[in-house]
Design a protein around this motif. Structure first.
Motif, short mmCIF file in Angstrom:
data_model
loop_
_atom_site.label_atom_id
_atom_site.label_comp_id
_atom_site.label_asym_id
_atom_site.label_seq_id
_atom_site.Cartn_x
_atom_site.Cartn_y
_atom_site.Cartn_z
N LEU A 38 -19.38 -37.67 8.39
CA LEU A 38 -19.98 -38.75 9.14
C LEU A 38 -19.91 -40.05 8.37
O LEU A 38 -19.95 -40.07 7.14
CB LEU A 38 -21.46 -38.46 9.43
N SER A 39 -19.82 -41.13 9.12
CA SER A 39 -19.97 -42.44 8.50
C SER A 39 -21.35 -42.95 8.92
O SER A 39 -21.92 -42.50 9.91
CB SER A 39 -18.88 -43.39 9.00
N ARG A 40 -21.89 -43.89 8.14
CA ARG A 40 -23.19 -44.41 8.57
C ARG A 40 -23.28 -45.90 8.28
O ARG A 40 -22.61 -46.43 7.39
CB ARG A 40 -24.33 -43.66 7.90
N GLN A 41 -24.12 -46.53 9.06
CA GLN A 41 -24.32 -47.97 8.91
C GLN A 41 -25.81 -48.24 9.12
O GLN A 41 -26.52 -47.45 9.75
CB GLN A 41 -23.48 -48.73 9.93
N ARG A 42 -26.24 -49.36 8.62
CA ARG A 42 -27.65 -49.73 8.79
C ARG A 42 -27.87 -50.12 10.25
O ARG A 42 -27.07 -50.80 10.86
CB ARG A 42 -27.97 -50.92 7.90
N SER A 43 -29.00 -49.67 10.77
CA SER A 43 -29.38 -50.06 12.12
C SER A 43 -30.88 -50.31 12.11
O SER A 43 -31.68 -49.41 12.32
CB SER A 43 -29.02 -48.95 13.11
N GLY A 44 -31.25 -51.54 11.83
CA GLY A 44 -32.67 -51.84 11.68
C GLY A 44 -33.16 -51.17 10.40
O GLY A 44 -32.56 -51.31 9.34
N ARG A 45 -34.24 -50.40 10.53
CA ARG A 45 -34.79 -49.76 9.33
C ARG A 45 -34.12 -48.42 9.05
O ARG A 45 -34.27 -47.87 7.98
CB ARG A 45 -36.30 -49.56 9.50
N ALA A 46 -33.44 -47.90 10.08
CA ALA A 46 -32.84 -46.57 9.90
C ALA A 46 -31.35 -46.70 9.71
O ALA A 46 -30.79 -47.80 9.72
CB ALA A 46 -33.16 -45.70 11.12
N HIS A 47 -30.71 -45.56 9.52
CA HIS A 47 -29.25 -45.53 9.52
C HIS A 47 -28.79 -45.04 10.88
O HIS A 47 -29.49 -44.29 11.56
CB HIS A 47 -28.73 -44.55 8.46
N TYR B 258 -25.57 -42.99 12.51
CA TYR B 258 -24.47 -42.14 12.08
C TYR B 258 -23.42 -42.01 13.17
O TYR B 258 -23.74 -42.02 14.36
CB TYR B 258 -25.00 -40.74 11.73
N ALA B 259 -22.19 -41.84 12.72
CA ALA B 259 -21.10 -41.61 13.67
C ALA B 259 -20.11 -40.64 13.04
O ALA B 259 -20.07 -40.50 11.81
CB ALA B 259 -20.40 -42.91 14.03
N VAL B 260 -19.33 -39.99 13.88
CA VAL B 260 -18.29 -39.11 13.36
C VAL B 260 -17.30 -39.95 12.57
O VAL B 260 -16.83 -40.98 13.05
CB VAL B 260 -17.57 -38.37 14.51
N ALA B 261 -16.98 -39.52 11.36
CA ALA B 261 -16.06 -40.27 10.51
C ALA B 261 -14.73 -40.43 11.22
O ALA B 261 -14.16 -39.47 11.72
CB ALA B 261 -15.89 -39.56 9.17
N ALA B 262 -14.25 -41.66 11.22
CA ALA B 262 -13.06 -41.96 12.02
C ALA B 262 -11.86 -41.15 11.58
O ALA B 262 -11.09 -40.66 12.40
CB ALA B 262 -12.77 -43.45 11.97
N ASP B 263 -11.67 -41.02 10.27
CA ASP B 263 -10.47 -40.32 9.84
C ASP B 263 -10.54 -38.83 10.12
O ASP B 263 -9.55 -38.12 10.02
CB ASP B 263 -10.20 -40.56 8.35
N ARG B 264 -11.72 -38.34 10.47
CA ARG B 264 -11.82 -36.92 10.76
C ARG B 264 -11.38 -36.57 12.17
O ARG B 264 -10.98 -35.45 12.44
CB ARG B 264 -13.26 -36.42 10.54
N SER B 265 -11.51 -37.51 13.07
CA SER B 265 -11.01 -37.21 14.41
C SER B 265 -9.56 -37.63 14.48
O SER B 265 -9.07 -38.15 15.47
CB SER B 265 -11.85 -37.90 15.48
#
Lengths: 126, 306
Positions: free
Chosen positions: A62-71, A73-80
């Motif tokens: 998974l990749s993750r990015q900040r979203s407000g106070r939480a993270h 998550y998304a499926v890592a792009a290179d994995r799909s």
């Protein structure tokens, strides 16, 4: 009406990780742990979801990015990265006879489609 | 000496029918084992029939110290039959070789794929593919590949059923059972129905596991939805196996709408009996042949003429 749902066995870790991955794959956009929890909709604890997300992120799934106070998550792009071409190649090289691949759905002939729709109606309506 | 061939055919044709009364996990294990034994027994039978002819060839008879004239006199197998048996052996060897080669190539390709995909054993890989699809790859530690399109089309409980189904394929090593059954069928075409039954049984086995995790209703819905999402076959069906599988979605859904299958001691006993009968006939054939050559060999005369 068929037998009820539930009788949930305690999910093993691998299965849980896959369900989280599936939920993220279905969403198509980054999700926060709370959103993943809501999507799985299964009486899981928030901490369990959080742990699973962290573990998958550590594995690089998974990749993750900040979203407000939480993270989020998304499926890592290179994995799909399995392209349509690779998949088609895999499925076309006699893979229907393949012992190594087990497909969930088989090619359904047109005449069977109404049958299945009827069965679905039976499940939902009974 | 012919009876093992007959017994193998009976097992190949009747076995699947008997196995229908069994829970899938039992059926798959029993049929796969029966298939191997039937394949070996029928090849053994052919070899024995051919051997009665080969044994009459002078150089071989000289090596074996039995009399050609005695052997041909006592031999119950007509020459034409023995020749037919002999003629069948090389093509069968070729079929077995080809089947093994294909299995090996499939497995290597799958392993290569897993390596390029990354991930850990049993992990789900989400794929951006134009068609909805889900499958388990039984190599390189195992992976579950599901297209994003399918994931988006199914609600969470049905996704869970699909994942549990594919995980079951990996956990129970279904690829091994299917591979073994297909190799058996390459040695004896009468075992093709058995191989198909093993493949279908593996799907049912995985379905039952999915039903335990996600509930029978959700599992049934998942199978139906996924099948309806798939595009209809474009042209001619790609092979015998594909055609047989075309109604399996309907049968699988029906089976999931019915109560879980229970053990059936009578059905299992019948299958075991068939297998034992098969082994007995093979033993008989071996014994008869041994006797035949022994009798031809008593008071041995090396290299006697006709």
């Amino acid at each position: 009406m068929p037998a009820g749902e539930g009788g949930m066995v305690r999910r093993d870790r691998g299965m849980l990780e896959n369900e989280v991955l599936a939920a993220l794959g279905a969403a198509g956009r980054p999700l926060t742990p709370g959103e993943v929890l809501a999507e799985l909709d299964d009486g899981l604890a928030y901490t369990t979801v959080l742990t699973t997300l962290s573990r998958l992120h550590a594995k690089g799934a998974l990749s993750r990015q900040r979203s407000g106070r939480a993270h989020a998550y998304a499926v890592a792009a290179d994995r799909s990265a399995l392209t349509a071409r690779q998949m088609r190649r895999l499925l076309d090289t006699g893979a229907d006879r393949s012992r190594v691949l087990s497909r969930f759905l088989d090619e359904l002939p047109i005449e069977d489609r109404p049958l299945l729709r009827d069965l679905l109606r039976e499940i939902d309506g009974g | 000496m012919y009876v093992p061939l007959l017994a193998a055919a009976v097992l190949g044709l009747g076995g699947p029918r008997v196995a229908r009364g069994l829970p899938p996990s039992t059926a798959v294990r029993a049929l796969a084992l029966a298939g191997v034994l039937a394949a070996l027994a029928s090849c053994f039978s052919l070899a024995v029939l051919a051997w009665t002819l080969i044994g009459q060839w002078a150089p071989v008879a000289a090596l074996g110290h039995w009399s050609v004239s005695k052997l041909s006199g006592a031999d119950p197998v007509p020459r034409s039959t023995a020749l037919a048996a002999l003629a069948l052996l090389p093509p069968l060897a070729l079929l077995l070789g080809r089947s093994t080669w294909r299995s090996g190539a499939d497995w290597l390709a799958a392993r290569r794929l897993c390596r390029s995909l990354g991930g850990s054993p049993g992990q789900l890989l989400v794929v951006d593919s134009p068609r909805p699809d889900a499958f388990a790859v039984a190599a390189g530690g195992g992976r579950i590949v599901v297209s994003r399109q399918l994931l988006q089309a199914l609600p969470a409980p049905e996704r869970r059923a699909v994942l549990a189904h594919e995980a079951a394929h990996l956990r129970h090593h279904h690829a091994v059972y299917r591979g073994v059954a297909e190799l058996s069928a390459s040695l004896n075409p009468f075992l093709l129905p058995l191989a198909r039954a093993v493949a279908y049984g593996c799907e049912r086995w995985a379905d039952e596991d999915a039903a335990t995790v996600a509930g029978r209703g959700h599992a049934a819905r998942a199978v139906a939805h996924a099948a309806l999402l798939g595009t209809p076959p474009a042209g001619a069906p790609r092979g015998l196996v594909l055609r047989m599988g075309s109604t399996s979605s309907v049968e699988r859904v029906r089976a999931l709408l019915a109560p879980a299958p229970r053990r059936s001691p009578p059905a299992l006993a019948m299958l075991v009996a068939l297998v034992l009968a098969l082994l007995a006939t093979a033993g008989e054939a071996a014994h008869d042949t041994e006797l035949l050559f022994e009798q031809a060999g008593s008071r041995s005369v090396a290299g006697a003429g006709p």
